[in-house]
Design a protein around this motif. Structure first.
Motif, PDB file in Angstrom:
ATOM      1  N   GLN A 135      37.229 -15.593 109.868  1.00  0.00           N
ATOM      2  CA  GLN A 135      37.294 -15.049 108.243  1.00  0.00           C
ATOM      3  C   GLN A 135      38.578 -14.547 107.969  1.00  0.00           C
ATOM      4  N   PRO A 136      39.116 -14.294 106.786  1.00  0.00           N
ATOM      5  CA  PRO A 136      40.225 -13.740 106.369  1.00  0.00           C
ATOM      6  C   PRO A 136      40.434 -12.581 106.881  1.00  0.00           C
ATOM      7  N   TYR A 137      39.446 -11.697 106.672  1.00  0.00           N
ATOM      8  CA  TYR A 137      39.624  -9.989 106.835  1.00  0.00           C
ATOM      9  C   TYR A 137      38.371  -9.655 107.791  1.00  0.00           C
ATOM     10  N   ASN A 196      45.567 -14.911 114.974  1.00  0.00           N
ATOM     11  CA  ASN A 196      45.102 -14.525 113.682  1.00  0.00           C
ATOM     12  C   ASN A 196      45.155 -12.904 113.358  1.00  0.00           C
ATOM     13  N   GLY A 200      35.305 -10.093 105.807  1.00  0.00           N
ATOM     14  CA  GLY A 200      35.165 -11.441 105.293  1.00  0.00           C
ATOM     15  C   GLY A 200      36.004 -11.701 104.353  1.00  0.00           C
ATOM     16  N   ASP A 201      35.737 -11.728 103.229  1.00  0.00           N
ATOM     17  CA  ASP A 201      36.833 -12.357 102.218  1.00  0.00           C
ATOM     18  C   ASP A 201      37.374 -11.342 101.471  1.00  0.00           C
ATOM     19  N   THR A 202      37.386 -10.034 101.840  1.00  0.00           N
ATOM     20  CA  THR A 202      37.697  -8.705 101.034  1.00  0.00           C
ATOM     21  C   THR A 202      38.733  -7.809 101.999  1.00  0.00           C
ATOM     22  N   TYR A 203      39.749  -7.698 101.540  1.00  0.00           N
ATOM     23  CA  TYR A 203      40.644  -6.551 102.155  1.00  0.00           C
ATOM     24  C   TYR A 203      40.092  -5.233 102.018  1.00  0.00           C
ATOM     25  N   ASP A 208      40.890  -3.244 107.579  1.00  0.00           N
ATOM     26  CA  ASP A 208      42.107  -3.973 107.782  1.00  0.00           C
ATOM     27  C   ASP A 208      43.336  -3.108 107.876  1.00  0.00           C
ATOM     28  N   GLU A 227      50.489 -10.524 106.813  1.00  0.00           N
ATOM     29  CA  GLU A 227      49.979 -10.562 105.400  1.00  0.00           C
ATOM     30  C   GLU A 227      50.110  -8.946 104.758  1.00  0.00           C
TER      31      GLU A 227
END
Length: 228
Positions: free
Chosen positions: A145-147, A181, A150-153, A157, A188
């Motif tokens: 997953q990105p963070y 990753n 999940g999908d939310t910063y 993080d 990012e």
């Protein structure tokens, strides 16, 4: 206005990042550990543990970087799941994972790899292994997953970012070969305008950089036969 007690170490930088992401006004009080300023009575009244960072927000004082992240996120309602959301448990779990695992083991690895008077192979191996074990868990999470949530910063993080920046110093220059990753997330966040502003804070102050005898007495008093 909020007062932020700051130096350029990983933990204060996490708080600087969140403050900049939130756009909150704040005053900065620099505290130079290599000059022993963390032992000044005025700072110990804010944080009896004598560690950075700390904040004073009106009548509220908060120390420990992860506690500060949670306090500010809850105060503003930003960068965390809403109260009652199932993801709140995940946020608390991962935030404490950084607080109790990544931060302390990374700090000990730095000490035994770079600052101990004499190399202690057992300690170097112990803390290097634990740092890589913790970051391996983060790597597996970010591979899916990105963070971290999940999908939310979120503040999780941000908490990880403070120490991820230091991994080449903590472990070595090739550390990201096995943590692609983690490196993705690091790059990012580092490119975010708020992170650029947070990184730039250190240029506004002059902190002592030499690890001379005076600095060692303040940073590692046990090695100078001084009270800890």
């Amino acid at each position: 206005m909020l007062t932020f007690y700051y130096n350029a170490a990983p933990n204060p930088l996490k708080v600087a990042l969140l403050l900049e992401e939130l756009g909150l006004p704040y005053d900065i009080v620099p505290v130079d550990g290599r000059k022993g300023e963390q032992f000044d009575p005025a700072f110990l009244a804010v944080n009896p543990n004598g560690k950075l960072p700390a904040i004073v927000d009106g009548d509220t004082t908060v120390f420990d970087s992860n506690a500060i992240l949670l306090y500010l996120a809850e105060k503003t309602g930003k960068f965390l799941p809403p109260a009652g959301d199932a993801a709140r448990g995940q946020l608390l779990s991962w935030l404490m994972f950084v607080a109790s695992g990544i931060g302390p083991y990374s700090g000990q690895a730095v000490h035994f790899r770079h600052f101990t008077p004499e190399p202690i192979p057992y300690a170097i191996n112990r803390y290097t292994h634990e740092v890589m074990r913790h970051w391996g868990i983060v790597e597996a999470r970010l591979a899916a997953q990105p963070y971290m949530l999940g999908d939310t910063y979120t503040i999780v993080d941000m908490a990880a970012w403070g120490w991820a920046r230091m991994l080449p110093f903590v472990i070595g220059p090739d550390v990201f070969a096995t943590l692609p990753n983690v490196k993705r997330l690091l790059d990012e966040i580092t490119a975010r305008p708020a992170a650029i502003r947070a990184e730039a804070i250190k240029s506004r102050f002059t902190f002592k950089t030499e690890m001379d005898e005076e600095a060692r007495r303040f940073m590692f008093p046990q090695n100078a036969n001084l009270p800890a």
